[in-house]
Enzyme design. Structure first.
Site, short mmCIF file in Angstrom:
data_model
loop_
_atom_site.label_atom_id
_atom_site.label_comp_id
_atom_site.label_asym_id
_atom_site.label_seq_id
_atom_site.Cartn_x
_atom_site.Cartn_y
_atom_site.Cartn_z
N GLY A 215 24.73 -1.96 46.46
CA GLY A 215 23.97 -1.65 47.67
C GLY A 215 24.72 -0.68 48.58
N SER A 216 24.61 -0.91 49.87
CA SER A 216 25.13 0.06 50.83
C SER A 216 26.65 0.14 50.87
CB SER A 216 24.61 -0.27 52.23
OG SER A 216 23.21 -0.04 52.30
N THR A 217 27.37 -0.83 50.27
CA THR A 217 28.82 -0.70 50.23
C THR A 217 29.23 0.51 49.40
OG1 THR A 217 28.93 -2.25 48.36
CG2 THR A 217 29.23 -3.16 50.58
N SER A 273 23.93 2.38 58.31
CA SER A 273 23.53 2.29 56.90
C SER A 273 22.16 2.91 56.63
CB SER A 273 23.54 0.83 56.45
OG SER A 273 23.79 0.73 55.08
#
Length: 485
Positions: A215-217, A273
């Site tokens: 995901g956004s990591t 994000s």
């Protein structure tokens, strides 16, 4: 008569030489084949005829041996077995060994030639040395904080020392007690069947053997690629990103969970994000530079060992532009282990270099004499040092005023990145909650710890799971444990 005596003597001498030659053939040249023969139980009996050496955490053994008085005399015991199972693995007379019990078996069982007092001593005497000790890099307080933080939820935690690559915590939930696999009775067979049949997979080391959509990591990697390639030169300049963003060559429009992402700067997009900004950045950077950047962080590395093998994290090398856009926000086929995501955070904290993670500090004899040590090794330079400085600034902003506020620690600078990864058919599965971070005490010269946390929690309601809400507090507890130790 004398002639017959001489002949008999000569014949006896020939027979004696033949016996000596045959004995040498059996004992020297064919010894290995007899030792390895499954029908030969002498090796197994000898292996369990003495206590196994110990695995050590924080100066204290987390393993032991119990004298059963049986033919396979000594069984393996574990202190806080479920807590340290992702580190130790199991040692079973029936099912063999795993993790450190496997990769360090020679030292622990006393068969490693380096434990002998003299070179080739054991080959000559056929003696067996006492089991040695395996001293790990694990921080006991950090391991306990991660374990308690996950609690009954499924997930994993990996923590590293950025400057060295030392693994400070490696936790997976649910876990199991490896002592249930020690021994030879029916209870061992029942435990093996129960553990392998459990749908929660307690024997799966999720920290190193399970990959998840990050995901956004993953936007840390995309941001590094954009800065290193020159696609972004100013953190505060407009990225000229539409909201919604039409995926190239499709009718699909990508949207955001927050407002203000249209033409947002990289700083704002990272802090809040913005999917649209990072999807477009991935396409602007291009497939070649994106795959190169991911590889420099450690993706697609099939040879990583810590010392046991780590599942390779994946960033596809053949993607169309729409797939590249989704991959650049940690979706599509992008997948990573928690250890890999901790390596990304450690690279930012450590000036851009990715250190080889390792779990064994040193091995020793039972008396404590060092047999071997592990040194720091740089795997890759993931990004320019100047890019790492910029990413540290942006990750710090995420914690100070963005989605990672739950990870803030008084008296320390903390950087972080949240992630909520969709998965399942039509994204119908409960999202995985991610948080990656690093922490530096205000009175220290460099960050002390980098952490990655993933929470699966399939029992949670879809709206109740998020990186900032579910994973960040766990990361905070781990970082505090390291800073306080």
């Amino acid at each position: 008569m004398t002639r017959y005596i001489r002949r008999a003597t000569a014949l006896c001498a020939v027979l004696l030489v033949a016996l000596l030659v045959n004995a040498a053939r059996v004992q020297v040249f064919q010894a290995g084949s007899y030792d390895d023969n499954p029908a030969n139980r002498r090796g197994t009996i000898a292996r369990y005829g003495q206590p196994r050496g110990n695995i050590v955490v924080g100066g204290k053994p987390v393993t032991g041996s119990k004298d059963t008085g049986e033919q396979l005399r000594y069984e393996r015991t574990y202190r806080n077995g479920p807590l340290y199972a992702p580190v130790t693995g199991f040692a079973s007379q029936v099912y063999g060994t795993s993790l450190l019990e496997n990769t360090e078996d020679g030292v622990l069982a006393g068969t490693d030639p380096m434990l002998a007092p003299l070179p080739l001593w054991n080959d000559v005497t056929r003696a067996q040395n006492p089991g040695g000790r395996v001293v790990t890099t694990i921080n006991a307080a950090a391991q306990q904080a991660a374990y308690e933080g996950l609690g009954s939820r499924r997930g994993a935690v990996a923590a590293l020392e950025p400057a060295t690559g030392r693994i400070l915590a490696l936790v997976t939930a649910p876990s199991y007690d490896p002592q249930t696999l020690s021994g030879t009775g029916s209870a061992v067979t029942e435990a093996w069947s129960r553990l392998n049949g459990d749908e929660a997979k307690p024997m799966l080391n999720r920290a190193i053997r399970q990959t998840y959509p990050p995901g956004s990591t993953f936007k840390v990697v995309t941001a590094a690629a954009a800065l290193d390639s020159g696609v972004v030169a100013d953190l505060d300049a407009s990225t000229k990103s539409p909201d919604p963003y039409p995926l190239p060559g499709t009718d699909t429009r990508l949207t955001n969970e927050v407002d203000g992402c249209e033409n947002a700067s990289l700083r704002f997009a990272f802090e809040w994000s913005c999917n649209t900004v990072f999807a477009k950045l991935g396409v602007d950077v291009g497939l070649h530079d994106m795959t190169d950047s991911a590889a420099r962080f450690g993706f697609n590395d099939r040879g990583l060992r810590i010392p046991f093998a780590v599942a390779p994290s994946n960033f596809d090398t053949r993607l169309d532009k729409a797939q590249l856009a989704l991959s650049s926000i940690g979706q599509f086929d992008t997948r990573a282990t928690p250890l890999q995501m901790a390596m990304i955070s450690a690279a930012v904290a450590g000036g851009g270099s990715v250190k080889s993670p390792y779990l064994v500090e040193r091995t020793t004899t039972r008396a404590g004499t060092t047999v071997a040590t592990k040194g720091t090794k740089t795997l890759h330079q993931a990004m320019r040092p100047s890019t790492a400085v910029q990413l540290r600034e942006m990750m710090t902003n995420v914690v100070k005023e963005g989605t990672g506020a739950n990870a803030a620690i008084p008296g320390a600078t903390v950087g972080g990145k949240t992630g909520t990864a969709q998965h399942g058919i039509g994204n119908s599965g409960t999202p995985y909650a991610w948080f990656i971070s690093w922490a530096q005490a205000d009175d220290e010269m460099q960050p002390a710890v980098a952490v990655a946390v993933v929470v699966e929690d399939a029992a949670a309601r879809r709206g109740d799971i998020s990186g900032g809400g579910d994973a960040a507090p766990i990361a905070k507890a781990v970082m505090e444990a390291v800073l306080d130790s």
